[in-house]
Design a protein around this motif. Structure first.
Motif, PDB file in Angstrom:
ATOM      1  N   ALA A 418       0.625  -1.078   0.056  1.00 31.69           N
ATOM      2  CA  ALA A 418       0.085   0.206  -0.057  1.00 31.69           C
ATOM      3  C   ALA A 418       0.844   1.382  -0.167  1.00 31.69           C
ATOM      4  O   ALA A 418       0.148   2.359  -0.746  1.00 31.69           O
ATOM      5  N   ASP A 419       1.701   1.049  -0.214  1.00 32.99           N
ATOM      6  CA  ASP A 419       2.835   2.523   0.182  1.00 32.99           C
ATOM      7  C   ASP A 419       3.267   2.782  -1.058  1.00 32.99           C
ATOM      8  O   ASP A 419       3.157   3.873  -0.999  1.00 32.99           O
ATOM      9  N   GLY A 420       3.539   1.987  -1.503  1.00 31.82           N
ATOM     10  CA  GLY A 420       3.676   2.647  -2.907  1.00 31.82           C
ATOM     11  C   GLY A 420       4.676   2.639  -3.401  1.00 31.82           C
ATOM     12  O   GLY A 420       5.071   3.484  -4.354  1.00 31.82           O
ATOM     13  N   GLU A 421       5.928   3.147  -2.391  1.00 31.78           N
ATOM     14  CA  GLU A 421       7.073   4.020  -2.575  1.00 31.78           C
ATOM     15  C   GLU A 421       8.119   2.617  -2.292  1.00 31.78           C
ATOM     16  O   GLU A 421       9.579   3.607  -2.466  1.00 31.78           O
ATOM     17  N   LEU A 422       7.802   1.707  -1.913  1.00 36.70           N
ATOM     18  CA  LEU A 422       9.039   0.913  -1.870  1.00 36.70           C
ATOM     19  C   LEU A 422       8.724  -0.763  -1.894  1.00 36.70           C
ATOM     20  O   LEU A 422       9.262  -1.703  -1.328  1.00 36.70           O
ATOM     21  N   ASP A 423       8.156  -0.529  -3.419  1.00 39.70           N
ATOM     22  CA  ASP A 423       7.585  -1.637  -4.169  1.00 39.70           C
ATOM     23  C   ASP A 423       9.463  -2.229  -4.009  1.00 39.70           C
ATOM     24  O   ASP A 423       9.020  -3.643  -4.034  1.00 39.70           O
ATOM     25  N   ASN A 424      10.477  -1.943  -4.484  1.00 41.99           N
ATOM     26  CA  ASN A 424      11.809  -3.160  -4.140  1.00 41.99           C
ATOM     27  C   ASN A 424      11.876  -3.939  -2.356  1.00 41.99           C
ATOM     28  O   ASN A 424      11.922  -4.474  -2.823  1.00 41.99           O
ATOM     29  N   LEU A 425      11.561  -2.795  -1.667  1.00 40.78           N
ATOM     30  CA  LEU A 425      11.371  -4.245  -0.233  1.00 40.78           C
ATOM     31  C   LEU A 425      10.197  -4.761   0.126  1.00 40.78           C
ATOM     32  O   LEU A 425      10.370  -5.996   0.485  1.00 40.78           O
ATOM     33  N   ALA A 426       8.612  -3.832  -0.893  1.00 40.32           N
ATOM     34  CA  ALA A 426       7.423  -5.277  -0.752  1.00 40.32           C
ATOM     35  C   ALA A 426       8.251  -6.274  -1.392  1.00 40.32           C
ATOM     36  O   ALA A 426       7.398  -7.154  -1.016  1.00 40.32           O
ATOM     37  N   ARG A 427       8.574  -6.576  -2.674  1.00 42.06           N
ATOM     38  CA  ARG A 427       8.872  -7.310  -3.396  1.00 42.06           C
ATOM     39  C   ARG A 427       9.369  -8.181  -2.807  1.00 42.06           C
ATOM     40  O   ARG A 427       9.285  -9.710  -2.385  1.00 42.06           O
ATOM     41  N   ARG A 428      10.924  -7.872  -2.035  1.00 42.86           N
ATOM     42  CA  ARG A 428      11.748  -8.750  -1.442  1.00 42.86           C
ATOM     43  C   ARG A 428      11.141  -9.443  -0.031  1.00 42.86           C
ATOM     44  O   ARG A 428      11.207 -10.435   0.219  1.00 42.86           O
ATOM     45  N   LEU A 429      10.215  -8.626   0.651  1.00 44.65           N
ATOM     46  CA  LEU A 429       9.524  -9.232   2.173  1.00 44.65           C
ATOM     47  C   LEU A 429       8.270 -10.106   1.273  1.00 44.65           C
ATOM     48  O   LEU A 429       7.575 -11.395   1.628  1.00 44.65           O
ATOM     49  N   LEU A 430       7.239 -10.074   0.470  1.00 47.23           N
ATOM     50  CA  LEU A 430       6.153 -10.572  -0.665  1.00 47.23           C
ATOM     51  C   LEU A 430       7.233 -12.099  -0.447  1.00 47.23           C
ATOM     52  O   LEU A 430       6.016 -13.306  -0.010  1.00 47.23           O
TER      53      LEU A 430
END
Length: 688
Positions: A418-430
């Motif tokens: 949902a943040d939208g500005e942390l997509d690279n980190l979001a991909r690693r987290l997922l």
């Protein structure tokens, strides 16, 4: 984490309900609520049987003690509901409504009932109502944000009782029994303060204590903060605190008693503690552990743990009943903490704190998965290179952490996307979340959680224009749809995945999508289209020289032709599969392909050919050391020999199958067929 025991089936961890003997006041409200349970409803008065469960509403502002009152009511009347108590929280700490689909899924899980991955909200709520139709249960729905949430979960069972906690009326639900809360009575409020200050400081100046209660409007949350402040300052007089609060009111400060007490407590916190406290408003789902606090504030884990315990003593946090140290931000304080964070931290600092928290979560998930791979020297080396504070001592400890922190981890994934500005980190987290869940729980057991995570991956991929990730997410979602019987939905996802794979020029995704489209058509009974799509996938594999995968696809094409009754085409493709597995040296696959070839020969009436192929398959199954396959083949040999008029030899082969399975001889042939049915060779792709 959802408990399996129904009487403690909270959808997410919550602070301990008030223990018996610890609840204060609200005698009148409890009496009215219990009387409402006994009072006849509108349907009863009109001579009709009530179609749905009775609904009691406890309404009040956050901090009014509404949840504590609901828990006390549940404690008092739970004995009337022998099938247990279900609890769920319908609102996030920031006031965001929890999707009904998620709540219904967790309640079904608490009841020990299946909740298929990706099932629609209407299907899940219908399943929940069906499950409760013949039960006598009590449902406690906390933090309801609207009538539509409660109505969707309301059982069609007059013998059930639903207690809803909300900030306002539930307009639209018939015959709701409301109970609106104000402040505590003076006697109960003073007793609440006494628990923090001791009796002496209250009895030596009762007027000052009553003045403090009046300044707090008898609101339990404000009194808890006031009591915590006094407990931390043994030499401070109760009258001093009362004067300071009344002075704030006279100066035109915020009239909310909770906000005034919070301001006083917060302003006197040490700088580090104040910063940790306001940054806790960023914690996913309002659930905090020392690692979360440490990463948000950029301090050590022991320092964070000590600060969290100090904040609990002040009433600013609540400990969660959990095997691991966990804390809960009271919902009434969340907007106050968020306002402090936004006013005292720059947006870049808040973004950095959120990124640190998510990065720590990624590292914990990496360690959680790595501890399951200790047989690999490379994995052990990688695990030992991790900082000690993020490592787990045993796989069991990692699994426990994953289960306990599950609500917060899933909330972290939603927050990152949902943040939208942390997509690279979001991909690693997922990615790490999926791997950790699969490593400890397994794909089938974790399918509902994985469905949600893959949906988040799809969101990020579409937002960032990442065709390869989009294809992977669509394939995973399609697989989960297919596993739960939504084959047409799966087919639509596979076609979209094929388009994304072609856009990304990803041969694996393209071939995988083609094969999955074929598998969906096969499941739907469209054998011509299935064979066509398998053929397209085969051409891709042959063009890339992937002979072992090509052999498997020959088998899938053969299966489609066999189901369509085209035995000649089926035999030709199974022979190609046998040849391919022989060339690749895959002994188990070679044995299975021979077994399937023999089966089709039997269907085609070529019993002597089937007998020879079966004998060859038995030899290859023996080399592969596959006992169950050998048993299945012995059974097929028996069937073939009976067709050829040799019942004596058929009995010998059936007896051999029984010995191989190590079971008692079944009573009849049908039960033996059932015993070895698991050994029948299926042609489904291992990749699907």
């Amino acid at each position: 984490m959802t408990d399996q025991a129904v009487d403690t089936g909270d959808v997410r961890p919550s602070a301990q309900p008030a223990a018996e003997g610890r609840f204060l006041g609200r005698t009148r409200e409890l009496k009215e609520l219990r009387a409402d349970i006994e009072r006849a409803g509108l349907d009863t008065l009109s001579g009709r049987k009530a179609p749905r469960a009775r609904v009691l509403l406890i309404a009040g502002r956050p901090g009014s003690g509404r949840t504590a009152l609901a828990e006390e009511l549940v404690r008092q009347v739970a004995g009337r509901y022998p099938d247990g108590v279900l609890r769920a929280r319908l609102g996030e700490p920031d006031g965001t409504p929890v999707p009904v689909e998620r709540t219904a899924r967790e309640l079904l899980t608490a009841l020990g009932l299946p909740a298929p991955a990706g099932a629609a909200e209407d299907d899940l709520t219908a399943a929940l109502r069906t499950a409760l139709a013949d039960r006598r249960m009590l449902l406690l729905l906390d933090d309801a944000t609207g009538a539509e949430q409660v109505d969707a979960l309301l059982p069609d069972a007059p013998e059930c009782l639903l207690v809803a906690v909300s900030g306002g009326p539930l307009t639209g639900i018939a015959d709701v029994r409301p109970c609106t809360l104000g402040g505590l009575d003076t006697k109960s409020a003073l007793e609440l303060l006494t628990r923090y200050t001791g009796s002496v400081r209250i009895t030596v100046d009762p007027r000052a204590a009553e003045s403090l209660v009046e300044a707090c409007h008898g609101q339990p949350a404000a009194l808890v903060l006031a009591g915590g402040w006094l407990a931390a300052r043994p030499k401070a007089a109760v009258s001093d605190l009362a004067k300071r609060l009344n002075a704030d009111l006279e100066d035109g400060a915020d009239a909310s008693p909770l906000a005034r007490v919070f301001r006083l407590v917060y302003d006197e916190l040490p700088g580090q503690a104040a910063r940790i406290l306001r940054l806790l408003s960023l914690a996913p789902a309002g659930l905090i552990d020392p690692h979360t606090a440490s990463s948000l504030a950029g301090c050590s884990v022991p320092a964070a743990r000590a600060t969290l315990d100090d904040l609990v003593a002040l009433g600013l946090l609540r400990p969660v009943d959990s095997p691991l140290p966990q804390y809960d931000v009271p919902g009434c304080l969340h907007p106050l903490l968020r306002a402090r964070a936004e006013s005292q931290e720059r947006p870049a600092e808040l973004q950095l704190a959120r990124a640190r928290m998510l990065e720590r979560t990624v590292r914990l998930l990496q360690a959680c998965r790595a501890i399951t791979e200790t047989d690999s020297p490379q994995a052990r080396e990688k695990l030992n290179a991790m900082p000690r504070e993020v490592r787990f001592p045993t796989p069991r400890a990692a699994a426990d952490w994953l289960g306990i922190r599950r609500p917060a981890l899933l909330a972290s994934a939603r927050l990152a996307v949902a943040d939208g500005e942390l997509d690279n980190l979001a991909r690693r987290l997922l990615s790490q979340l999926v791997r950790a869940i699969v490593a400890h729980v397994g794909t089938q057991a974790a399918a509902p959680d994985l469905y949600g995570v893959h949906g988040l991956v799809l969101d990020v991929a579409e937002r960032r224009g990442l065709a390869r990730e989009k294809a992977a997410a669509l394939l995973n979602l399609g697989d989960l749809d297919a596993q739960t019987g939504r084959t047409r939905d799966a087919l639509a996802r596979y076609r979209l995945a094929l388009d994304a794979g072609r856009q990304a020029n990803d041969p694996y995704a393209t071939g995988r999508a083609m094969e999955s489209v074929g598998g969906a058509h096969l499941e739907l009974g469209d054998y011509d289209r299935a064979a066509d799509w398998f053929g397209r996938a085969l051409a891709e594999r042959l063009a890339r020289g992937e002979r072992d995968q090509a052999a498997r696809l020959y088998g899938r094409i053969a299966t489609a032709h066999t189901y369509a009754g085209r035995y000649g085409e089926g035999l030709r493709n199974w022979r190609a599969a046998v040849a391919g597995h022989r060339r690749s040296g895959d002994v188990p696959a070679h044995a299975r392909a021979l077994s399937e070839l023999a089966r089709v020969q039997e269907y085609a009436g070529r019993f002597e050919e089937s007998l020879r192929t079966c004998l060859e398959a038995v030899e290859w199954a023996r080399r592969a050391e596959d006992v169950r396959l050998q048993a299945a083949l012995q059974l097929r040999l028996a069937d073939t020999l009976e067709h050829l008029g040799d019942p004596g030899a058929a009995r010998l082969h059936r007896a051999a199958a029984e010995r191989m399975l190590g079971e008692e001889p079944p009573e009849d042939e049908a039960s033996l067929e059932e015993a070895v049915s698991a050994c029948e060779i299926r042609s489904a792709s291992d990749e699907d």
